[in-house]
Write an enzyme that holds these catalytic residues in place. Structure first.
Site, PDB file in Angstrom:
ATOM      1  N   ARG A  15      -1.284 -12.759  -7.602  1.00  0.00           N
ATOM      2  CA  ARG A  15      -2.298 -11.705  -7.549  1.00  0.00           C
ATOM      3  C   ARG A  15      -3.680 -12.279  -7.282  1.00  0.00           C
ATOM      4  O   ARG A  15      -4.039 -13.328  -7.800  1.00  0.00           O
ATOM      5  CB  ARG A  15      -2.312 -10.921  -8.868  1.00  0.00           C
ATOM      6  CG  ARG A  15      -3.256  -9.717  -8.838  1.00  0.00           C
ATOM      7  CD  ARG A  15      -3.040  -8.813 -10.041  1.00  0.00           C
ATOM      8  NE  ARG A  15      -1.728  -8.184  -9.996  1.00  0.00           N
ATOM      9  CZ  ARG A  15      -1.428  -7.112  -9.259  1.00  0.00           C
ATOM     10  NH1 ARG A  15      -2.361  -6.564  -8.489  1.00  0.00           N
ATOM     11  NH2 ARG A  15      -0.226  -6.596  -9.284  1.00  0.00           N
ATOM     12  N   CYS A  46      -2.839   3.689  -7.848  1.00  0.00           N
ATOM     13  CA  CYS A  46      -2.969   2.328  -8.373  1.00  0.00           C
ATOM     14  C   CYS A  46      -3.062   2.316  -9.897  1.00  0.00           C
ATOM     15  O   CYS A  46      -3.960   2.948 -10.467  1.00  0.00           O
ATOM     16  CB  CYS A  46      -4.214   1.680  -7.772  1.00  0.00           C
ATOM     17  SG  CYS A  46      -4.640   0.101  -8.512  1.00  0.00           S
ATOM     18  N   TRP A  79      -7.721   0.691   2.068  1.00  0.00           N
ATOM     19  CA  TRP A  79      -7.883   2.066   1.600  1.00  0.00           C
ATOM     20  C   TRP A  79      -8.899   2.812   2.463  1.00  0.00           C
ATOM     21  O   TRP A  79      -9.880   2.237   2.926  1.00  0.00           O
ATOM     22  CB  TRP A  79      -8.372   2.088   0.157  1.00  0.00           C
ATOM     23  CG  TRP A  79      -7.459   1.455  -0.837  1.00  0.00           C
ATOM     24  CD1 TRP A  79      -7.631   0.255  -1.459  1.00  0.00           C
ATOM     25  CD2 TRP A  79      -6.241   1.994  -1.348  1.00  0.00           C
ATOM     26  NE1 TRP A  79      -6.594   0.018  -2.331  1.00  0.00           N
ATOM     27  CE2 TRP A  79      -5.720   1.064  -2.277  1.00  0.00           C
ATOM     28  CE3 TRP A  79      -5.519   3.178  -1.116  1.00  0.00           C
ATOM     29  CZ2 TRP A  79      -4.538   1.275  -2.971  1.00  0.00           C
ATOM     30  CZ3 TRP A  79      -4.340   3.384  -1.814  1.00  0.00           C
ATOM     31  CH2 TRP A  79      -3.862   2.446  -2.730  1.00  0.00           C
ATOM     32  N   ARG A 152      -9.198  -9.503  -0.099  1.00  0.00           N
ATOM     33  CA  ARG A 152      -8.681  -8.148   0.049  1.00  0.00           C
ATOM     34  C   ARG A 152      -9.612  -7.134  -0.600  1.00  0.00           C
ATOM     35  O   ARG A 152     -10.358  -7.457  -1.514  1.00  0.00           O
ATOM     36  CB  ARG A 152      -7.264  -8.073  -0.535  1.00  0.00           C
ATOM     37  CG  ARG A 152      -6.256  -8.847   0.308  1.00  0.00           C
ATOM     38  CD  ARG A 152      -4.874  -8.838  -0.321  1.00  0.00           C
ATOM     39  NE  ARG A 152      -4.816  -9.608  -1.550  1.00  0.00           N
ATOM     40  CZ  ARG A 152      -4.705 -10.932  -1.604  1.00  0.00           C
ATOM     41  NH1 ARG A 152      -4.667 -11.638  -0.484  1.00  0.00           N
ATOM     42  NH2 ARG A 152      -4.638 -11.558  -2.762  1.00  0.00           N
ATOM     43  N   PHE A 153      -9.511  -5.903  -0.126  1.00  0.00           N
ATOM     44  CA  PHE A 153     -10.421  -4.838  -0.538  1.00  0.00           C
ATOM     45  C   PHE A 153      -9.702  -3.951  -1.551  1.00  0.00           C
ATOM     46  O   PHE A 153      -8.976  -3.031  -1.182  1.00  0.00           O
ATOM     47  CB  PHE A 153     -10.887  -4.041   0.678  1.00  0.00           C
ATOM     48  CG  PHE A 153     -11.472  -4.909   1.768  1.00  0.00           C
ATOM     49  CD1 PHE A 153     -12.747  -5.433   1.648  1.00  0.00           C
ATOM     50  CD2 PHE A 153     -10.731  -5.222   2.901  1.00  0.00           C
ATOM     51  CE1 PHE A 153     -13.289  -6.242   2.641  1.00  0.00           C
ATOM     52  CE2 PHE A 153     -11.261  -6.021   3.901  1.00  0.00           C
ATOM     53  CZ  PHE A 153     -12.543  -6.538   3.770  1.00  0.00           C
ATOM     54  N   THR A 154      -9.912  -4.243  -2.823  1.00  0.00           N
ATOM     55  CA  THR A 154      -9.111  -3.634  -3.879  1.00  0.00           C
ATOM     56  C   THR A 154      -9.844  -2.523  -4.613  1.00  0.00           C
ATOM     57  O   THR A 154     -11.071  -2.473  -4.652  1.00  0.00           O
ATOM     58  CB  THR A 154      -8.700  -4.707  -4.900  1.00  0.00           C
ATOM     59  OG1 THR A 154      -9.881  -5.268  -5.491  1.00  0.00           O
ATOM     60  CG2 THR A 154      -7.895  -5.819  -4.248  1.00  0.00           C
ATOM     61  N   VAL A 155      -9.059  -1.632  -5.215  1.00  0.00           N
ATOM     62  CA  VAL A 155      -9.566  -0.652  -6.169  1.00  0.00           C
ATOM     63  C   VAL A 155      -9.150  -1.108  -7.559  1.00  0.00           C
ATOM     64  O   VAL A 155      -8.153  -1.820  -7.699  1.00  0.00           O
ATOM     65  CB  VAL A 155      -8.985   0.763  -5.885  1.00  0.00           C
ATOM     66  CG1 VAL A 155      -9.594   1.366  -4.654  1.00  0.00           C
ATOM     67  CG2 VAL A 155      -7.459   0.748  -5.794  1.00  0.00           C
ATOM     68  N   GLU A 170     -13.019  -5.513 -11.285  1.00  0.00           N
ATOM     69  CA  GLU A 170     -11.928  -5.921 -12.176  1.00  0.00           C
ATOM     70  C   GLU A 170     -11.707  -4.818 -13.220  1.00  0.00           C
ATOM     71  O   GLU A 170     -12.583  -4.535 -14.027  1.00  0.00           O
ATOM     72  CB  GLU A 170     -12.279  -7.245 -12.864  1.00  0.00           C
ATOM     73  CG  GLU A 170     -11.362  -7.636 -14.008  1.00  0.00           C
ATOM     74  CD  GLU A 170      -9.898  -7.630 -13.627  1.00  0.00           C
ATOM     75  OE1 GLU A 170      -9.137  -6.897 -14.271  1.00  0.00           O
ATOM     76  OE2 GLU A 170      -9.522  -8.352 -12.678  1.00  0.00           O
ATOM     77  N   SER A 171     -10.538  -4.198 -13.180  1.00  0.00           N
ATOM     78  CA  SER A 171     -10.294  -3.036 -14.040  1.00  0.00           C
ATOM     79  C   SER A 171     -10.439  -3.365 -15.518  1.00  0.00           C
ATOM     80  O   SER A 171     -10.944  -2.545 -16.297  1.00  0.00           O
ATOM     81  CB  SER A 171      -8.908  -2.456 -13.761  1.00  0.00           C
ATOM     82  OG  SER A 171      -7.881  -3.350 -14.146  1.00  0.00           O
TER      83      SER A 171
END
Length: 370
Positions: A15, A46, A79, A152-155, A170-171
């Site tokens: 990850r 997600c 996204w 990468r372009f993360t949510v 970062e969630s």
């Protein structure tokens, strides 16, 4: 969760590490708490993004921090938001409201670019046109924040409308920021103000952190390590580890239920469920983080990620009861869970796993009644 999977030479899933890790506080030189200054960009599919909108709701912050939702389909560019020309005169932007869930409309999303799968026209798509910067893609927020960004372009993304930059992606950090109390002075939610729900109470913090650590590695991320493995031996190791850890949580909840039966009486299910949580006898961050994986387990991970030793509903009665208690008794969980987004995203966005893009209709129902 934008194409976060990466393969090592052994076929193992690795990850991506989050890049933006700032916080918000009264003493921060830049990012200070304020109403309407910060915005969450999420995917309803997600699990990492889902944590943040559950926490936002539980903490009474729906009138303080805005949220926008990307389309469920993830392509090679990452996204995307709904294009402005798909709205047909309807405003579908969920700026702050939560009382009716994340707002959606029957949208005509067919347009000349063909950028959105044609069959999505028939779906109730709970996604938005991006309201703040007019961006079409989530990646534009990353490149606005750092033109040299190459990961990468993360949510999720926590965005600062004032400085026009990403505060945090970062969630785990974001939910701690939302829980920290720095926005309490702006909260108008009377129910929250009356209860002041604390998701990481000091007396349980060490236990929550411990639970989160092994659950993250063995279950939250474990399903991905199984599902994205490209080696049979690696897959077998990882899927076995997932179920070993589910067994561990099941044992914790079984004992918790037994203790609560002794305390309240076997027939007093309402009182039992009011204290039936993974850590301590109150709803905490541990429940939020575990929920977003377990609510996806039967609809997606069993078949799509080949985590099929058993289902939650058939093999884990105490986890199943815990899941249904959160979903049916807490609007913050139910109204942020969109099974269409969840099932369509995984089955249509991972062509290496599901090259035909067929989406299974089951299980039925998506979640069973309490």
């Amino acid at each position: 969760m934008s194409k976060q999977w990466a393969q090592s030479g052994t076929g193992e899933f690795k990850r991506q590490v989050s890049s933006f890790r700032e916080t918000i506080s009264a003493t921060h030189p830049i990012y200070k708490p304020a109403k309407g200054r910060y915005w969450l960009y999420v995917s309803l599919a997600c699990p990492w993004a889902h944590r943040t909108i559950i926490t936002r709701a539980l903490k009474g912050l729906t009138s303080v921090i805005g949220v926008s939702v990307v389309h469920w389909h993830l392509d090679e560019k990452g996204w995307r938001f709904l294009p402005a020309d798909s709205i047909s005169g309807k405003d579908t932007t969920d700026h702050f409201s939560f009382s009716g869930g994340i707002k959606g409309s029957e949208l005509d999303v067919s347009h000349p670019s063909g950028d959105i799968p044609s069959d999505s026209k028939r779906l109730n798509i709970d996604a938005n046109v991006e309201p703040n910067c007019g961006f079409n893609r989530l990646r534009e927020f990353y490149l606005k924040s750092n033109p040299d960004y190459s990961a990468r372009f993360t949510v999720p993304v926590l965005w600062d409308l004032e400085t026009k930059t990403i505060v945090n992606n970062e969630s785990a950090d974001i939910i701690r920021i939302l829980n920290s109390g720095v926005f309490d002075e702006f909260v108008e939610d009377k129910e929250y103000l009356a209860n002041k729900r604390e998701l990481v109470p000091k007396q349980l913090e060490a236990e929550i952190d411990d639970f989160n650590t092994w659950v993250y590695d063995g279950i939250n991320n474990g399903v991905y390590k199984a599902g994205f493995s490209e080696n049979q031996a690696v897959y077998e190791r990882e899927v076995t580890n997932v179920f070993n850890n589910l067994d561990k949580v099941e044992a914790i909840l079984k004992k918790k239920h037994s203790d609560l039966e002794s305390k309240h009486g076997k027939g007093n299910e309402k009182a039992i469920l009011s204290e039936y949580f993974t850590v301590g006898n109150q709803l905490t961050e541990a429940d939020v983080r575990f929920y977003t994986t377990i609510v996806r387990f039967d609809p997606v991970y069993v078949q799509h990620f080949k985590c099929n030793f058993n289902t939650i509903r058939d093999g884990y009665p105490f986890i199943h009861l815990w899941l249904r208690n959160l979903y049916w008794n807490y609007d913050a969980f139910k109204l942020t869970t969109n099974f269409d987004h969840i099932k369509l995203h995984y089955t249509r966005s991972h062509p290496r796993i599901n090259p035909l893009g067929l989406t299974p209709l089951g299980p039925k129902p998506d979640i069973m009644n309490l």
